[in-house]
Design an enzyme around this catalytic site. Structure first.
Site, mmCIF file in Angstrom:
data_model
loop_
_atom_site.group_PDB
_atom_site.id
_atom_site.type_symbol
_atom_site.label_atom_id
_atom_site.label_comp_id
_atom_site.label_asym_id
_atom_site.label_seq_id
_atom_site.Cartn_x
_atom_site.Cartn_y
_atom_site.Cartn_z
ATOM 1 N N CYS A 217 4.897 25.439 38.762
ATOM 2 C CA CYS A 217 5.880 24.307 39.774
ATOM 3 C C CYS A 217 5.017 23.335 40.352
ATOM 4 O O CYS A 217 5.469 22.193 40.257
ATOM 5 C CB CYS A 217 6.585 25.471 40.820
ATOM 6 S SG CYS A 217 5.596 26.200 41.908
ATOM 7 N N HIS A 270 7.269 28.221 45.966
ATOM 8 C CA HIS A 270 8.113 27.510 45.017
ATOM 9 C C HIS A 270 8.108 25.894 45.583
ATOM 10 O O HIS A 270 8.631 25.879 46.537
ATOM 11 C CB HIS A 270 9.258 27.794 44.554
ATOM 12 C CG HIS A 270 9.831 27.332 43.233
ATOM 13 N ND1 HIS A 270 8.910 27.166 41.909
ATOM 14 C CD2 HIS A 270 10.734 26.691 42.914
ATOM 15 C CE1 HIS A 270 9.608 26.663 40.998
ATOM 16 N NE2 HIS A 270 10.907 26.447 41.699
ATOM 17 N N HIS A 282 12.781 21.432 38.265
ATOM 18 C CA HIS A 282 11.597 22.061 38.547
ATOM 19 C C HIS A 282 11.141 22.903 37.402
ATOM 20 O O HIS A 282 11.881 23.215 36.371
ATOM 21 C CB HIS A 282 11.921 23.036 39.592
ATOM 22 C CG HIS A 282 13.058 24.089 39.332
ATOM 23 N ND1 HIS A 282 12.728 25.528 40.011
ATOM 24 C CD2 HIS A 282 13.987 24.090 38.585
ATOM 25 C CE1 HIS A 282 13.788 26.237 39.371
ATOM 26 N NE2 HIS A 282 14.504 25.459 38.805
#
Length: 317
Positions: A217, A270, A282
């Site tokens: 991420c 995240h 993402h």
């Protein structure tokens, strides 16, 4: 090679000599199945094809991998142990070490170059997902990732001669963007950050990934900022701390959204790009690919804990 310090001469650099070098938590972290990613040359396609879902998850859950290096990226070696080098990566800022991101790399994947031969006025950045380095007679030498950066020796009509850890080689102009080494790539808008990331939708997530073979991420958000002239920290928590804080109700396309456990009150885990219209771009997790997803009604809506912006800093000048 026993544990020791390697002397780093002021006129030399240690440079990554493979297409992608994985940076491990310690020399014992690598497994036999990881061999295609430990050799010189590496074979990232083979490595990722052979890794099962469980073996990929273990890279994270067993704290095996920290980050990755691209071909030509420089490091500082702080220690060696047997055939491994402990490094810090100046191009990847981190609170773990003020000099750059730390970890361990097989020493065979690094090489010394003289600064006088490496430092050029112009640098070429790979802007295609992949590009081939070729020899003077057109033979393919190495498959390079997006955002690999190499010094330019000479420009030709359709080709560039570039400096590499393996000597002068060639790359097609259509796969790169040239920029002045001293000033870096031109800084772009939030929309440009998203446009850079869109071609990677459906690319498999890879823990620690910093290349177009697979991103995690924060590796994804780091790489898209790099492609648009911004150096940001490597990890999500550092990215939140270093960016300009934005209220979550005021986010704009290209801003970063951050998520934490316990419905936003626990540990941050995240990061993704706000895309606009309530959507996020993402790289989610092992077993899934980069995606454009709605926030409303998802776990992400509940876990949203902050937002930050980097692109505004230039555009407001």
């Amino acid at each position: 090679m026993s544990e020791q310090m390697i002397e780093q001469q002021s006129g030399e650099l240690w440079i990554t000599e493979v297409q992608v070098a994985t940076v491990w938590t310690d020399p014992e972290s690598a497994r036999s199945i990881d061999r295609p990613g430990l050799t010189n040359p590496t074979n990232l396609d083979q490595w990722m094809d052979e890794l099962t879902f469980e073996k990929r998850v273990a890279l994270c859950d067993e704290n095996r991998v920290q980050t990755q290096l691209l071909y030509g990226e420089s490091v500082i070696i702080t220690e060696t142990k047997d055939e491994w080098a402990r490094v810090v990566i100046p191009s990847q800022p981190s609170k773990k070490d003020r000099r750059g991101y730390p970890g361990w790399v097989p020493l065979k994947q690094l090489t010394r170059v003289k600064k006088s031969k490496w430092n050029k006025d112009t640098t070429a950045a790979v802007t295609s997902r992949f590009a081939w380095l070729e020899s003077a007679n057109g033979e393919p030498v190495m498959k390079l990732s997006f955002m690999t950066m190499l010094p330019v020796i000479r420009e030709q009509e359709d080709w560039l001669e570039v400096a590499t850890p393996d000597g002068p080689l060639f790359i097609e102009q259509q796969h790169v963007e040239l920029f002045p080494t001293a000033s870096g790539l031109q800084q772009q808008s939030g929309q440009k950050l998203l446009q850079s990331g869109e071609p990677y939708i459906r690319l498999d997530y890879f823990w620690g990934g910093m290349s177009s073979f697979g991103y995690d991420c924060s590796g994804f958000t780091y790489a898209m900022h790099k492609a648009n002239g911004y150096q940001i920290p490597r990890d999500a928590d550092d990215q939140l701390a270093a960016g300009v804080s934005v209220k979550t109700e005021d986010v704009m396309p290209g801003d970063l959204l951050f998520f934490a456990y316990k419905e936003g009150t626990g540990g941050l885990h995240h990061v993704g790009f706000y895309y606009g219209d309530g959507k996020m771009l993402h790289s989610p997790q092992t077993g899934k690919g980069i995606e454009l997803t709605e926030l409303k009604g998802t776990i992400y809506e509940k876990e949203l804990c902050g937002a930050a912006r980097y692109w505004q800093q230039t555009e407001e000048k």
